[in-house]
Design a protein around this motif. Structure first.
Motif, PDB file in Angstrom:
ATOM      1  N   PHE A   7       0.823  -1.207   0.000  1.00  0.00           N
ATOM      2  CA  PHE A   7       0.000   0.000   0.000  1.00  0.00           C
ATOM      3  C   PHE A   7       0.863   1.267   0.000  1.00  0.00           C
ATOM      4  O   PHE A   7       0.592   2.203  -0.747  1.00  0.00           O
ATOM      5  N   LEU A  77      -8.647   0.680  -1.372  1.00  0.00           N
ATOM      6  CA  LEU A  77      -7.343   0.187  -0.953  1.00  0.00           C
ATOM      7  C   LEU A  77      -7.050   0.684   0.458  1.00  0.00           C
ATOM      8  O   LEU A  77      -7.242   1.856   0.760  1.00  0.00           O
ATOM      9  N   ASP A  78      -6.565  -0.222   1.311  1.00  0.00           N
ATOM     10  CA  ASP A  78      -6.189   0.159   2.666  1.00  0.00           C
ATOM     11  C   ASP A  78      -4.765  -0.328   2.952  1.00  0.00           C
ATOM     12  O   ASP A  78      -4.051  -0.743   2.048  1.00  0.00           O
ATOM     13  N   ASN A  80      -3.591  -2.935   4.183  1.00  0.00           N
ATOM     14  CA  ASN A  80      -3.332  -4.352   3.946  1.00  0.00           C
ATOM     15  C   ASN A  80      -3.363  -4.718   2.466  1.00  0.00           C
ATOM     16  O   ASN A  80      -3.191  -5.887   2.123  1.00  0.00           O
ATOM     17  N   SER A  81      -3.558  -3.753   1.589  1.00  0.00           N
ATOM     18  CA  SER A  81      -3.682  -4.018   0.155  1.00  0.00           C
ATOM     19  C   SER A  81      -2.320  -4.192  -0.492  1.00  0.00           C
ATOM     20  O   SER A  81      -1.336  -3.580  -0.087  1.00  0.00           O
ATOM     21  N   GLU A  82      -2.297  -5.045  -1.507  1.00  0.00           N
ATOM     22  CA  GLU A  82      -1.096  -5.254  -2.306  1.00  0.00           C
ATOM     23  C   GLU A  82      -1.490  -5.318  -3.775  1.00  0.00           C
ATOM     24  O   GLU A  82      -2.597  -5.731  -4.117  1.00  0.00           O
TER      25      GLU A  82
END
Length: 88
Positions: A7, A77-78, A80-82
């Motif tokens: 992120f 998207l936070d 923990n997003s990839e």
């Protein structure tokens, strides 16, 4: 080759893009509430003949489908997003 971006790497890349494209030198990403990703998803329905019967694949026998519409979908998207993508 598999490339993975977390992120914070995504936010840095977007920040650099905004600075280069729009010339905002003092752009701070922490002021943004969220990053939203929009994509289109296909709506599929079975193919039909004029008489209403379903079209089946001539060799394998499964029902063939066709795209009848596209729906807009959104993802937030936070931390923990990839983002994963592959390069040849």
């Amino acid at each position: 080759m598999k490339v993975e971006l977390g992120f914070y790497e995504i936010t840095q890349a977007v920040q650099e893009f905004i600075i280069k494209k729009y010339g905002w030198g003092c752009f701070d990403f922490e002021e943004m509430d969220m990053i939203e990703l929009k994509y289109l998803e296909a709506v599929r329905e079975p193919k039909k003949y004029k008489n209403g019967r379903l079209v089946k694949h001539p060799v394998h026998g499964f029902v063939e489908t066709e795209i009848v519409d596209w729906h807009k979908k959104y993802i937030n998207l936070d931390e923990n997003s990839e983002l994963h993508f592959f390069l040849d």
